[in-house]
Design an enzyme around this catalytic site. Structure first.
Site, PDB file in Angstrom:
ATOM      1  N   GLY A 159      89.911  83.197 113.060  1.00 13.91           N
ATOM      2  CA  GLY A 159      90.135  84.277 114.023  1.00 13.91           C
ATOM      3  C   GLY A 159      90.284  83.767 115.440  1.00 13.91           C
ATOM      4  N   ASP A 160      89.586  82.700 115.769  1.00 15.35           N
ATOM      5  CA  ASP A 160      89.711  82.085 117.091  1.00 15.35           C
ATOM      6  C   ASP A 160      91.154  81.652 117.325  1.00 15.35           C
ATOM      7  OD1 ASP A 160      88.716  80.752 119.557  1.00 15.35           O
ATOM      8  OD2 ASP A 160      89.157  78.925 118.443  1.00 15.35           O
ATOM      9  N   ALA A 161      91.774  81.080 116.316  1.00 13.38           N
ATOM     10  CA  ALA A 161      93.166  80.626 116.430  1.00 13.38           C
ATOM     11  C   ALA A 161      94.121  81.813 116.570  1.00 13.38           C
ATOM     12  CB  ALA A 161      93.546  79.780 115.219  1.00 13.38           C
ATOM     13  N   ALA A 183      85.492  83.515 111.756  1.00 17.84           N
ATOM     14  CA  ALA A 183      85.560  83.289 113.204  1.00 17.84           C
ATOM     15  C   ALA A 183      86.422  82.064 113.518  1.00 17.84           C
ATOM     16  CB  ALA A 183      84.156  83.132 113.786  1.00 17.84           C
TER      17      ALA A 183
END
Length: 142
Positions: free
Chosen positions: A32-34, A29
Protein backbone atom coordinates in the site's frame (compact mmCIF):
# COMPACT_ATOMS: atom_id res chain seq x y z
CA UNK A 1 7.00 -15.83 -10.85
CA UNK A 2 7.62 -15.02 -14.50
CA UNK A 3 7.47 -11.54 -16.03
CA UNK A 4 4.12 -12.17 -17.76
CA UNK A 5 2.50 -13.06 -14.47
CA UNK A 6 3.91 -9.90 -12.89
CA UNK A 7 2.64 -7.80 -15.81
CA UNK A 8 -0.81 -9.36 -15.51
CA UNK A 9 -0.90 -8.68 -11.76
CA UNK A 10 0.02 -5.04 -12.26
CA UNK A 11 -2.29 -4.40 -15.20
CA UNK A 12 -5.32 -6.14 -13.69
CA UNK A 13 -4.81 -4.68 -10.23
CA UNK A 14 -4.06 -8.26 -9.12
CA UNK A 15 -7.74 -9.27 -9.08
CA UNK A 16 -7.72 -12.80 -7.79
CA UNK A 17 -3.93 -13.12 -8.01
CA UNK A 18 -3.25 -12.49 -4.33
CA UNK A 19 -6.06 -12.70 -1.81
CA UNK A 20 -5.88 -9.60 0.43
CA UNK A 21 -7.57 -11.34 3.36
CA UNK A 22 -4.74 -13.86 3.44
CA UNK A 23 -1.99 -11.22 3.61
CA UNK A 24 -0.64 -9.86 6.89
CA UNK A 25 -1.47 -6.29 7.85
CA UNK A 26 2.14 -5.19 7.55
CA UNK A 27 2.44 -6.81 4.12
CA UNK A 28 -0.69 -4.90 3.06
CA UNK A 29 0.97 -1.72 4.32
CA UNK A 30 4.16 -2.64 2.45
CA UNK A 31 2.41 -2.80 -0.93
CA UNK A 32 0.00 0.00 0.00
CA UNK A 33 2.91 2.35 0.64
CA UNK A 34 3.99 1.89 -2.98
CA UNK A 35 0.46 2.41 -4.33
CA UNK A 36 0.03 5.56 -2.23
CA UNK A 37 3.39 6.90 -3.40
CA UNK A 38 2.45 6.32 -7.05
CA UNK A 39 -0.76 8.30 -6.51
CA UNK A 40 1.15 11.16 -4.89
CA UNK A 41 3.91 11.25 -7.51
CA UNK A 42 1.35 11.16 -10.32
CA UNK A 43 -0.59 14.01 -8.72
CA UNK A 44 2.56 16.10 -8.22
CA UNK A 45 3.80 15.48 -11.75
CA UNK A 46 0.37 16.32 -13.21
CA UNK A 47 0.78 19.85 -11.83
CA UNK A 48 3.61 20.40 -14.30
CA UNK A 49 7.15 19.39 -15.07
CA UNK A 50 9.74 20.60 -12.60
CA UNK A 51 13.22 19.70 -11.39
CA UNK A 52 13.19 16.38 -9.56
CA UNK A 53 14.20 17.93 -6.23
CA UNK A 54 11.12 20.20 -6.38
CA UNK A 55 8.88 17.26 -7.26
CA UNK A 56 10.33 15.35 -4.33
CA UNK A 57 9.79 18.28 -1.97
CA UNK A 58 6.13 18.51 -3.02
CA UNK A 59 5.67 14.75 -2.61
CA UNK A 60 7.15 14.77 0.90
CA UNK A 61 4.17 16.83 2.07
CA UNK A 62 1.96 13.79 1.50
CA UNK A 63 4.35 10.85 1.82
CA UNK A 64 5.14 10.94 5.52
CA UNK A 65 3.39 9.70 8.62
CA UNK A 66 1.90 13.09 9.53
CA UNK A 67 0.56 13.73 6.01
CA UNK A 68 -0.87 10.23 5.73
CA UNK A 69 -2.48 10.46 9.18
CA UNK A 70 -4.07 13.75 8.17
CA UNK A 71 -5.37 12.24 4.94
CA UNK A 72 -6.89 9.40 6.93
CA UNK A 73 -8.68 11.88 9.23
CA UNK A 74 -10.27 13.46 6.15
CA UNK A 75 -11.49 10.20 4.57
CA UNK A 76 -12.39 8.27 7.75
CA UNK A 77 -16.08 9.15 7.58
CA UNK A 78 -16.29 7.89 3.98
CA UNK A 79 -14.90 4.42 4.65
CA UNK A 80 -17.09 1.33 4.51
CA UNK A 81 -17.15 -1.03 7.48
CA UNK A 82 -14.87 -3.41 5.58
CA UNK A 83 -12.38 -0.61 4.90
CA UNK A 84 -12.49 0.55 8.52
CA UNK A 85 -11.69 -2.99 9.64
CA UNK A 86 -8.70 -3.17 7.28
CA UNK A 87 -7.48 0.21 8.52
CA UNK A 88 -7.74 -0.95 12.15
CA UNK A 89 -5.85 -4.16 11.34
CA UNK A 90 -3.02 -2.10 9.86
CA UNK A 91 -3.04 0.53 12.59
CA UNK A 92 -2.94 -2.10 15.33
CA UNK A 93 -0.30 -4.32 13.71
CA UNK A 94 2.80 -4.92 15.81
CA UNK A 95 5.62 -3.27 13.90
CA UNK A 96 9.20 -4.28 14.60
CA UNK A 97 10.45 -0.79 13.89
CA UNK A 98 9.83 2.34 15.89
CA UNK A 99 9.48 5.75 14.30
CA UNK A 100 12.15 8.36 14.88
CA UNK A 101 11.21 12.00 15.28
CA UNK A 102 7.50 11.43 14.73
CA UNK A 103 4.37 10.86 16.72
CA UNK A 104 3.63 7.15 17.28
CA UNK A 105 -0.12 7.73 16.77
CA UNK A 106 0.54 9.34 13.37
CA UNK A 107 2.87 6.46 12.48
CA UNK A 108 0.19 3.89 13.32
CA UNK A 109 -2.53 5.78 11.41
CA UNK A 110 -0.17 6.01 8.42
CA UNK A 111 0.40 2.25 8.59
CA UNK A 112 -3.36 1.72 8.70
CA UNK A 113 -3.85 3.96 5.67
CA UNK A 114 -1.12 2.13 3.75
CA UNK A 115 -2.73 -1.20 4.66
CA UNK A 116 -6.04 0.09 3.32
CA UNK A 117 -4.48 1.12 0.00
CA UNK A 118 -2.68 -2.22 -0.21
CA UNK A 119 -5.91 -4.08 0.48
CA UNK A 120 -7.82 -2.17 -2.20
CA UNK A 121 -5.01 -2.75 -4.69
CA UNK A 122 -4.85 -6.48 -4.03
CA UNK A 123 -8.63 -6.68 -4.13
CA UNK A 124 -8.50 -5.14 -7.60
CA UNK A 125 -10.41 -2.03 -6.55
CA UNK A 126 -8.02 0.70 -7.70
CA UNK A 127 -11.01 2.89 -8.56
CA UNK A 128 -12.00 2.98 -4.88
CA UNK A 129 -8.41 3.59 -3.79
CA UNK A 130 -8.13 6.51 -6.20
CA UNK A 131 -11.53 7.86 -5.12
CA UNK A 132 -10.44 7.88 -1.46
CA UNK A 133 -7.09 9.45 -2.33
CA UNK A 134 -8.69 12.20 -4.41
CA UNK A 135 -11.29 12.89 -1.72
CA UNK A 136 -8.60 13.09 0.95
CA UNK A 137 -6.43 15.44 -1.06
CA UNK A 138 -9.25 17.72 -2.21
CA UNK A 139 -11.07 17.94 1.14
CA UNK A 140 -7.82 18.15 3.07
CA UNK A 141 -6.89 21.34 1.26
CA UNK A 142 -10.13 23.21 2.06
Amino acid sequence: MDINTIKALLIEGVQGGIKPNEVSSLALAYIGDAIYEIFVRTMVLSKGNAPVNKLHKQSKEYVNAKGQAELYQVIAEYLTEEEKAVFRRGRNAKSYTTPKNMDIADYRRATGLEALFGYLYLKGDMQRALELFEKGVSLGRE
